[in-house]
Design an enzyme around this catalytic site. Sequence first.
Site, PDB file in Angstrom:
ATOM      1  N   ASP A   1       0.832  -1.210   0.000  1.00  0.00           N
ATOM      2  CA  ASP A   1       0.000   0.000   0.000  1.00  0.00           C
ATOM      3  C   ASP A   1       0.870   1.266   0.000  1.00  0.00           C
ATOM      4  O   ASP A   1       2.101   1.179  -0.029  1.00  0.00           O
ATOM      5  CB  ASP A   1      -0.946  -0.059   1.215  1.00  0.00           C
ATOM      6  CG  ASP A   1      -2.318   0.512   0.913  1.00  0.00           C
ATOM      7  OD1 ASP A   1      -2.438   1.396   0.052  1.00  0.00           O
ATOM      8  OD2 ASP A   1      -3.297   0.075   1.563  1.00  0.00           O
TER       9      ASP A   1
ATOM     10  N   ASP B   1      -9.332   3.410  -4.321  1.00  0.00           N
ATOM     11  CA  ASP B   1     -10.081   2.229  -3.863  1.00  0.00           C
ATOM     12  C   ASP B   1     -11.459   2.108  -4.509  1.00  0.00           C
ATOM     13  O   ASP B   1     -12.128   3.100  -4.792  1.00  0.00           O
ATOM     14  CB  ASP B   1     -10.263   2.284  -2.342  1.00  0.00           C
ATOM     15  CG  ASP B   1      -8.975   1.949  -1.608  1.00  0.00           C
ATOM     16  OD1 ASP B   1      -7.939   1.713  -2.265  1.00  0.00           O
ATOM     17  OD2 ASP B   1      -9.019   1.928  -0.362  1.00  0.00           O
TER      18      ASP B   1
END
Length: 444
Positions: A152, A247
């Site tokens: 991430d 996302d």
Amino acid sequence: MMFISITLAIWLAISQVQCLVQKDDVGKLPALGWNSWNAFACDINETKLLTAANQIVSLGLKDSGYEYVNIDDCWAVKSGRDNKTGQIIPDPIKFPSGIDGLAKSIHSLGLKIGIYGSAGTETCAGYPAQLGHEYLDAATFAAWGIDYFKYDNCYVPSNWTDPYDACVPDQWQKYGPFVNGTCAKSSTDAPTGYNWSTSNTAHRYAIMRDALLAQNRTILYSLCEWGQADVVTWGNATGNSWRMSGDINPWWARVAEILNENTFLLNSVNFWGHNDMDMLEIGNGNLTLAESRSHFAFWAAMKSPLIIGTALDVLPATHVAILRNKYLLAFHQDPLFGAPATPYKWGTNPDWTFNATNPAEYWSGESSQGTLVLALNTLGTKAPKTIVWKEVPHLEKEHDAFQVTDIWSGESLGCVSKGIEIKVEAHDTVGYIVGEKCAPMFSS
Ligand SMILES: *[C@@H]1O[C@H](CO)[C@@H](O)[C@H](O)[C@H]1NC(C)=O
Ligand SMILES: *[C@@H]1O[C@H](CO)[C@@H](O)[C@H](O)[C@H]1NC(C)=O
Ligand SMILES: *[C@@H]1O[C@H](CO)[C@@H](O)[C@H](O)[C@H]1NC(C)=O
Ligand SMILES: *[C@@H]1O[C@H](CO)[C@@H](O)[C@H](O)[C@H]1NC(C)=O
Ligand SMILES: *[C@@H]1O[C@H](CO)[C@@H](O)[C@H](O)[C@H]1NC(C)=O
Ligand SMILES: *[C@@H]1O[C@H](CO)[C@@H](O)[C@H](O)[C@H]1NC(C)=O
Ligand SMILES: *[C@@H]1O[C@H](CO)[C@@H](O)[C@H](O)[C@H]1NC(C)=O
Ligand SMILES: *[C@@H]1O[C@H](CO)[C@@H](O)[C@H](O)[C@H]1NC(C)=O
Ligand SMILES: *[C@@H]1O[C@H](CO)[C@@H](O)[C@H](O)[C@H]1NC(C)=O
């Protein structure tokens, strides 16, 4: 200064020779698996991961090719690393058998295990992360038996951020006018011709690549850099897959928005390198069954990793059937054809329109089983869609009748001439495998 430039030169020399081609064909095809985040966010533990693993076997998902069981954020002791070894410590309450113990259980089911980290000082939920600890953590993951690493992009210190704004797909529309897969010049302050492979973002992700490659274990490397820093220009040299957007959310507007953005990024997809459209939301939020079919069909057709993100023990059989669709999975995992399906006609909007609510509707792609043809209804009401064989790029133009199989029912429609006209539900997708040419029984 001298030391820094020598180090940088060595890094560049190494990074130029490496493409992320791994042993045993790992990463050649887009990954199939499950991840804890969309289902449980931070509320994870060993029981939930083992339940998912067992369900993957008992629901037949393993037989369909799903293999990775991935732990997302919140698996570690939050307060810090081991004071003696510097290693991250698995949360002993959530994971009483440790990550290595869980890995053994998952491996014993014939599945693989993935874990999560961040190319910053903390993970997105504030747990210990990898920046500055890449080699130690890669070695720890390898020793635990980890097979997949999702990286991430949270808590990046200011000296590791990039001096320029990149052209981020999620902002293409905001910064218009849209120019076919890139931002209008005003949206980025990088000098013309700036090479994003040399950016700090690319560098952060490359350090972890080298750390993973230094281990005596094949670990699939999944970049989660949210489509930033023009990743399509360096993702293939760095990871097995890379996120092309921010996302996903479990509702249609976001699914359609990502579908639309990725339409303009498909040149970077082939064997060994895949745009990651983010994890599946099938089973979550307010997606209808029709929307779930479209979500799955296009993530498979564009060869995104297919990582299930829902609680499998309560997933209805209708949704399991979508996840197991054998024609879409065969297209996605085709050993001979690496290219994604692409749009051949937009439909509701003019060709090459960038539109988050009404993306391209008519798609085709080549595969070992024949040509996959999809027609999406982007409208909120039932509408007719017409597939015309002569418009489909992969079909022989001089012929006009083919053997056709419906991908959802599995039924053969026999020898179909000219094409197919069909009413499609709101946000639904019809799909066909168009195979051998044939002679229709009745000419029309
Ligand atoms: C994991 O969470 C579930 C649901 O809260 C609980 O039933 C289970 O006992 C927990 N397992 C562990 C190992 O903490
Ligand atoms: C590491 O040491 C500090 C200070 O002694 C202590 O507060 C902390 O709890 C220790 N961390 C771990 C993970 O043991
Ligand atoms: C940022 O600062 C850290 C700590 O001083 C240093 O290790 C790192 O190399 C710096 N990053 C860059 C890109 O210069
Ligand atoms: C957009 O890009 C695609 C693929 O690179 C190209 O085929 C198409 O003609 C372009 N469309 C426009 C309007 O520039
Ligand atoms: C961009 O930089 C990378 C890494 O230094 C290099 O391999 C590549 O050739 C460069 N690309 C261009 C177009 O200059
Ligand atoms: C690498 O791992 C394999 C099996 O996992 C083992 O047989 C081999 O000795 C290891 N090699 C090194 C250099 O540690
Ligand atoms: C990505 O790299 C692999 C390995 O070098 C290569 O086979 C593949 O064609 C590349 N993908 C694209 C889209 O260039
Ligand atoms: C689905 O949920 C999203 C987010 O809450 C909302 O914006 C959208 O209107 C909902 N769609 C339907 C059809 O209920
Ligand atoms: C997207 O396309 C639809 C259908 O043509 C249109 O109504 C809508 O205004 C478009 N959206 C934008 C932002 O242009």
